[in-house]
Design a protein around this motif. Structure first.
Motif, PDB file in Angstrom:
ATOM      1  N   VAL A   1       0.821  -1.211   0.000  1.00 35.46           N
ATOM      2  CA  VAL A   1       0.000   0.000   0.000  1.00 35.46           C
ATOM      3  C   VAL A   1       0.855   1.261   0.000  1.00 35.46           C
ATOM      4  N   GLY A   2       2.069   1.168   0.515  1.00 32.64           N
ATOM      5  CA  GLY A   2       2.959   2.316   0.577  1.00 32.64           C
ATOM      6  C   GLY A   2       3.893   2.171   1.754  1.00 32.64           C
TER       7      GLY A   2
ATOM      8  N   GLU B   1       5.258   7.440   5.129  1.00 32.43           N
ATOM      9  CA  GLU B   1       4.492   8.365   4.286  1.00 32.43           C
ATOM     10  C   GLU B   1       3.085   8.613   4.823  1.00 32.43           C
ATOM     11  N   LEU B   2       2.658   7.810   5.785  1.00 33.00           N
ATOM     12  CA  LEU B   2       1.295   7.893   6.308  1.00 33.00           C
ATOM     13  C   LEU B   2       1.292   8.707   7.592  1.00 33.00           C
TER      14      LEU B   2
ATOM     15  N   GLY C   1      -3.404   8.344  10.500  1.00 32.70           N
ATOM     16  CA  GLY C   1      -3.667   8.585   9.093  1.00 32.70           C
ATOM     17  C   GLY C   1      -4.251   7.352   8.434  1.00 32.70           C
ATOM     18  N   SER C   2      -4.749   7.524   7.222  1.00 34.50           N
ATOM     19  CA  SER C   2      -5.377   6.406   6.513  1.00 34.50           C
ATOM     20  C   SER C   2      -5.098   6.522   5.018  1.00 34.50           C
ATOM     21  N   ARG C   3      -5.175   5.369   4.351  1.00 31.51           N
ATOM     22  CA  ARG C   3      -4.972   5.335   2.906  1.00 31.51           C
ATOM     23  C   ARG C   3      -5.808   4.191   2.334  1.00 31.51           C
ATOM     24  N   GLU C   4      -6.459   4.466   1.222  1.00 28.18           N
ATOM     25  CA  GLU C   4      -7.245   3.419   0.576  1.00 28.18           C
ATOM     26  C   GLU C   4      -6.423   2.732  -0.495  1.00 28.18           C
ATOM     27  N   PHE C   5      -6.878   1.535  -0.890  1.00 32.94           N
ATOM     28  CA  PHE C   5      -6.268   0.824  -2.002  1.00 32.94           C
ATOM     29  C   PHE C   5      -7.341   0.013  -2.709  1.00 32.94           C
TER      30      PHE C   5
ATOM     31  N   PHE D   1      -8.639  -0.398   2.971  1.00 36.91           N
ATOM     32  CA  PHE D   1      -7.927   0.765   3.491  1.00 36.91           C
ATOM     33  C   PHE D   1      -7.099   0.358   4.695  1.00 36.91           C
TER      34      PHE D   1
ATOM     35  N   ASP E   1      -8.749   8.619   0.609  1.00 38.96           N
ATOM     36  CA  ASP E   1      -7.964   8.446   1.840  1.00 38.96           C
ATOM     37  C   ASP E   1      -8.581   9.070   3.089  1.00 38.96           C
ATOM     38  N   ARG E   2      -9.856   9.422   3.073  1.00 38.77           N
ATOM     39  CA  ARG E   2     -10.521  10.062   4.225  1.00 38.77           C
ATOM     40  C   ARG E   2     -11.396   9.047   4.945  1.00 38.77           C
TER      41      ARG E   2
END
Length: 120
Positions: free
Chosen positions: A10-11, A15-16, A20-24, A36, A63-64
């Protein structure tokens, strides 16, 4: 039937934001698998991006996934609130339901999530 998993990077953890959150997404066509990750400190949690109330993705904006204070996961549609570390809904229309967790680990500073083959 033996269902294997696919790994998705995911990364990088650094970087997060914290929190924090990040979708994929993975897969093709009209119904890709959506997931996510959420960072809290050095811990990382991964879930299927699926509202337990009506079944659509939790976020409207990329990413929210977190409340303004970063303390809970929020469904943008109906305001359901989920604990970050357990995925349990603590407020809203699906109280008591749980997000679908995904195996996740940090490997060489990268966030690696396992998605079941049947979901790809």
């Amino acid at each position: 039937m033996n269902v294997s998993a696919s790994e998705i990077t995911v990364g990088c953890l650094e970087e997060l934001d914290d929190p924090g959150s990040r979708e994929f997404r993975t897969g093709e066509g009209d119904w890709p698998f959506r997931g996510f990750v959420v960072r809290r400190g050095e811990a990382i949690f991964a879930y299927r991006n699926y509202c337990m109330h009506v079944g659509h993705p939790l976020n409207w904006q990329p990413d929210r996934f977190l409340t303004e204070d970063g303390g809970l996961i929020v469904c943008s549609s109906h305001g359901a609130l989920y604990e970050i570390d357990t995925g349990v809904c603590v407020a809203g229309p699906c109280r008591g339901a749980e997000l679908i967790p995904l195996p996740v680990e940090i490997r060489d500073g990268k966030i690696v999530v396992q998605v079941p083959a049947a979901e790809r």
